[in-house]
Scaffold this motif. Structure first.
Motif, PDB file in Angstrom:
ATOM      1  N   GLY A 199       0.815  -1.220   0.000  1.00 34.72           N
ATOM      2  CA  GLY A 199       0.000   0.000   0.000  1.00 34.72           C
ATOM      3  C   GLY A 199       0.842   1.260   0.000  1.00 34.72           C
ATOM      4  N   GLU A 200       0.369   2.252  -0.738  1.00 40.24           N
ATOM      5  CA  GLU A 200       1.044   3.556  -0.795  1.00 40.24           C
ATOM      6  C   GLU A 200       0.409   4.471   0.246  1.00 40.24           C
ATOM      7  N   LEU A 201       1.218   5.177   1.009  1.00 43.24           N
ATOM      8  CA  LEU A 201       0.711   6.079   2.032  1.00 43.24           C
ATOM      9  C   LEU A 201       0.210   7.371   1.397  1.00 43.24           C
ATOM     10  N   GLU A 202      -0.970   7.805   1.796  1.00 35.84           N
ATOM     11  CA  GLU A 202      -1.542   9.045   1.275  1.00 35.84           C
ATOM     12  C   GLU A 202      -1.149  10.246   2.139  1.00 35.84           C
ATOM     13  N   LYS A 203      -0.871   9.990   3.393  1.00 37.95           N
ATOM     14  CA  LYS A 203      -0.499  11.051   4.321  1.00 37.95           C
ATOM     15  C   LYS A 203       0.842  10.703   4.945  1.00 37.95           C
ATOM     16  N   GLU A 204       1.462  11.691   5.552  1.00 35.51           N
ATOM     17  CA  GLU A 204       2.707  11.428   6.262  1.00 35.51           C
ATOM     18  C   GLU A 204       2.385  10.658   7.535  1.00 35.51           C
ATOM     19  N   VAL A 205       3.098   9.542   7.747  1.00 36.94           N
ATOM     20  CA  VAL A 205       2.890   8.702   8.922  1.00 36.94           C
ATOM     21  C   VAL A 205       4.243   8.533   9.602  1.00 36.94           C
ATOM     22  N   TYR A 206       4.259   8.775  10.914  1.00 35.37           N
ATOM     23  CA  TYR A 206       5.490   8.656  11.689  1.00 35.37           C
ATOM     24  C   TYR A 206       5.308   7.596  12.758  1.00 35.37           C
ATOM     25  N   MET A 207       6.417   6.985  13.182  1.00 32.60           N
ATOM     26  CA  MET A 207       6.368   5.994  14.254  1.00 32.60           C
ATOM     27  C   MET A 207       7.620   6.128  15.113  1.00 32.60           C
ATOM     28  N   ARG A 215      -3.779   1.587  11.040  1.00 35.00           N
ATOM     29  CA  ARG A 215      -5.240   1.572  10.931  1.00 35.00           C
ATOM     30  C   ARG A 215      -5.722   1.577   9.487  1.00 35.00           C
ATOM     31  N   GLN A 216      -5.026   2.287   8.630  1.00 38.87           N
ATOM     32  CA  GLN A 216      -5.460   2.428   7.241  1.00 38.87           C
ATOM     33  C   GLN A 216      -4.754   1.466   6.278  1.00 38.87           C
ATOM     34  N   ALA A 217      -3.967   0.521   6.774  1.00 37.41           N
ATOM     35  CA  ALA A 217      -3.170  -0.356   5.914  1.00 37.41           C
ATOM     36  C   ALA A 217      -4.035  -1.133   4.922  1.00 37.41           C
ATOM     37  N   SER A 218      -5.131  -1.700   5.391  1.00 36.35           N
ATOM     38  CA  SER A 218      -5.969  -2.491   4.482  1.00 36.35           C
ATOM     39  C   SER A 218      -6.625  -1.604   3.435  1.00 36.35           C
ATOM     40  N   ARG A 219      -6.993  -0.393   3.806  1.00 39.01           N
ATOM     41  CA  ARG A 219      -7.610   0.535   2.853  1.00 39.01           C
ATOM     42  C   ARG A 219      -6.624   0.912   1.746  1.00 39.01           C
TER      43      ARG A 219
END
Length: 183
Positions: free
Chosen positions: A10-18, A43-47
């Motif tokens: 999956g491609e990230l649509e928003k910036e995600v930090y961990m 949370r959004q990985a499957s989407r």
């Protein structure tokens, strides 16, 4: 068919930090990692995975069912195929396939489509989205790079101006002995 590591495609649509994983440290405390790809557990990985898969299927000519968005339908040249998506599992059904080839298999993952035609050879189609290119490895014509041509709205081999669909239709017809139409 189970798609291995599906959510990692999956491609990230928003910036995600961990936070940094255990065992990793940096000189400056409070540093975090910015993710470039999706991970299991987000949370959004499957989407994001479903969106990437859906876009790829639509690009290959499938149509999404309006009453069940996880069902895709394809119909061309007397072949009818359905793909039902459930999380990271795909159920594929095909009707009207009159080409009987031992060792026939189709595999798709990470924007790479592999078409195995038994002892006739294997096609590998690799889409390079950022470059707007498709690399084709053919048992007939060898490796070729096709670039997106906006004026003709087609993937074109720049050296001889050949359309990707035309190349595949001609070669598959030669190998299988039956007319093949790609749309």
């Amino acid at each position: 068919m189970d798609v291995h590591n599906a959510f990692l495609h999956g491609e990230l649509e928003k910036e995600v930090y961990m936070r940094l994983p255990l065992g990793h440290s940096v000189d400056t405390p409070g540093k975090v990692c910015r993710l470039k790809k999706s991970l299991y557990g987000l949370r959004q990985a499957s989407r994001w995975w479903f969106e990437k898969l859906s876009n790829s299927l639509l690009a290959y000519g499938f149509q999404q069912c309006m009453s069940n968005y996880s069902l895709f339908h394809y119909q061309a040249s007397g072949v009818e195929a359905y793909i039902l998506v459930y999380v990271d599992d795909l159920v594929m059904v095909e009707y009207g396939d009159n080409v009987d080839i031992d060792g026939f298999d189709v595999d798709y993952g990470n924007e790479v489509l592999t078409l195995k035609l038994g002892n006739l050879g294997t096609y590998v189609v690799n889409k390079q989205t950022p470059n707007r290119q498709i690399w084709l490895s053919s048992p007939v014509s060898g490796p070729s790079r096709f670039d997106w041509d906006g004026s003709s709205q087609a993937w074109v081999y720049r050296r001889n101006k050949t359309n990707l669909f035309s190349v595949l239709e001609r070669e598959l017809e030669k190998l299988c002995g039956e007319s093949v139409r790609l749309s």
